[in-house]
Design an enzyme around this catalytic site. Structure first.
Site, mmCIF file in Angstrom:
data_model
loop_
_atom_site.group_PDB
_atom_site.id
_atom_site.type_symbol
_atom_site.label_atom_id
_atom_site.label_comp_id
_atom_site.label_asym_id
_atom_site.label_seq_id
_atom_site.Cartn_x
_atom_site.Cartn_y
_atom_site.Cartn_z
ATOM 1 N N ASP A 1 0.027 -7.743 1.499
ATOM 2 C CA ASP A 1 0.507 -6.359 1.543
ATOM 3 C C ASP A 1 2.035 -6.326 1.585
ATOM 4 O OD1 ASP A 1 0.524 -3.616 1.696
ATOM 5 O OD2 ASP A 1 -0.018 -3.536 3.834
ATOM 6 N N HIS B 1 0.812 -1.213 0.000
ATOM 7 C CA HIS B 1 0.000 0.000 0.000
ATOM 8 C C HIS B 1 0.849 1.269 0.000
ATOM 9 C CE1 HIS B 1 0.426 -0.256 4.496
ATOM 10 N NE2 HIS B 1 0.439 1.062 4.373
ATOM 11 N N GLY C 1 2.715 6.312 8.995
ATOM 12 C CA GLY C 1 4.047 6.700 8.565
ATOM 13 C C GLY C 1 5.066 5.586 8.702
ATOM 14 N N SER D 1 4.446 2.300 7.771
ATOM 15 C CA SER D 1 4.136 1.190 6.875
ATOM 16 C C SER D 1 5.347 0.739 6.073
ATOM 17 C CB SER D 1 3.024 1.585 5.898
ATOM 18 O OG SER D 1 1.773 1.429 6.490
ATOM 19 N N GLY D 2 5.417 -0.566 5.878
ATOM 20 C CA GLY D 2 6.515 -1.140 5.118
ATOM 21 C C GLY D 2 7.763 -1.370 5.937
#
Length: 353
Positions: free
Chosen positions: A125, A76, A228, A230-231
């Site tokens: 994801d 995402h 902030g 994510s990943g």
């Protein structure tokens, strides 16, 4: 055979036993020594696999370096319609708005969004990011290990999530935007699904934890990944190495009671990862996670000693109150000793050749 030949053979054999076959970094190790971890600000070089992925629209995400050329992040964080040039990966980052001589920007050659991805709540994801060229490893840029399939992740295992995102819902990290860290316990999927059915100020949960997901956080809230992050990485330590167990994916608010953070379960995608990155298999290692363990309740934190080493979707910051826990953390002390020993052997070998 002459004495010189015998010496050469012994030296080469010993180097082989020590693993000096190619100049690559050992995954999941840190060259910056630290033994006390806690609070919010991390130390420079503490999480050398952490990367910052910035977009031309000024948004950003986290990611984890797994080889000299590949990063794992969240799907995402990327729009399939954007070209790779829309994104830049920054390695060795620490303070985003401060001077950082260890930071290296890298262009992206391509990013591979998982083909089954539609929305974080439905899984898949995960995205692979190929850098434009190999990065040189430094004390501040190192790859993280990947746990092999079948590794057990016990509930209550203390792991760490890092990032530059919000420190609370809708509360941005202040300048100089120092990389944040927080310890969270892992929660088994079945228990996590039960927790999500409990009352929350956010109302009933609208999602379920799937097999390719992993929960981490506190039942009573207070510490969590946030917008902030994510990943970015969720890492756990085993013996003398760190493993990428999860990828920050989504959550229902930040640090809310009965709403732990949800992460991509990396072991569910090993085959997919290795189909694009065969060299990543060298960093896929079997691990036994035996502690430390902490309470699933933020207001009742307990730890056990770490065994000594054998020799809401979150466009995802890390939020949490300050709690200092003294634990053994894998550092570079054994690496420094080994390096000194190796240099002596190599010098002797060259003198004999």
């Amino acid at each position: 055979m002459s004495a010189l030949s015998l010496l050469r053979a012994a030296l080469l054999l010993s180097l082989g036993f020590l693993g000096v076959s190619e100049a690559v970094a050992q995954c999941g190790t840190r060259q910056v020594s630290t033994r006390i971890m806690g609070g919010q600000d991390s130390q420079q070089g503490m999480w050398p696999w952490q990367v910052n992925i910035r977009s031309n629209d000024f948004s950003f995400c986290g990611g984890s370096l797994i080889t000299s050329k590949w990063v794992i992040s969240a799907s995402h964080c990327f729009n399939r319609t954007n070209p790779p040039s829309f994104y830049t990966v920054y390695l060795g980052s620490y303070q985003l708005t401060g001077a950082n001589g260890n930071e290296i920007p890298m262009a992206i050659q391509r990013f591979i969004v998982h083909p089954n991805y539609t929305s974080p709540e439905y899984g898949h994801d995960i995205t692979l990011v190929e850098l434009s060229s190999d990065v040189n490893f430094t004390n501040y840029i190192q790859p993280v290990c990947l746990p092999s399939a079948g590794v057990n992740f016990p509930t209550g295992l203390q792991c760490w999530v890092t990032g530059w995102g919000n420190i609370a819902s809708n509360v941005s990290l202040r300048d100089p935007n120092t990389l944040q860290q927080v310890a969270v316990p892992l929660i088994g999927n079945q228990q996590c699904n039960s927790i999500l059915q409990a009352p929350s100020p956010l109302g009933p949960s609208s999602f379920a934890i799937l097999n390719d997901m992993l929960c981490a956080g506190y039942i009573d809230g207070g510490k969590d990944s946030c917008q902030g992050d994510s990943g970015g990485p969720l890492v756990c330590a085993a013996a003398n190495q760190w493993y990428l167990v999860g990828v920050v994916s989504f959550g229902d608010g930040c640090g809310q009671p009965n709403r732990p953070g949800v992460y991509v379960r990396v072991t569910a995608y090993l085959d997919w990862i290795e189909s694009y990155i065969p060299e990543a298999s060298a960093n896929v290692l079997n691990a036994s996670f035996t502690g430390p363990f902490i309470s699933l309740y933020n207001n009742n934190i307990t730890t056990t000693a770490v065994p000594a080493p054998s020799n809401t979707t979150q466009t995802s910051g890390v939020t949490g109150s300050t709690t200092t826990t003294t634990i053994f953390v894998p550092d570079a002390s054994t690496t420094v000793v080994a390096s000194t020993f190796l240099c002596a052997w190599i010098t002797l070998l060259l003198a004999c050749l």
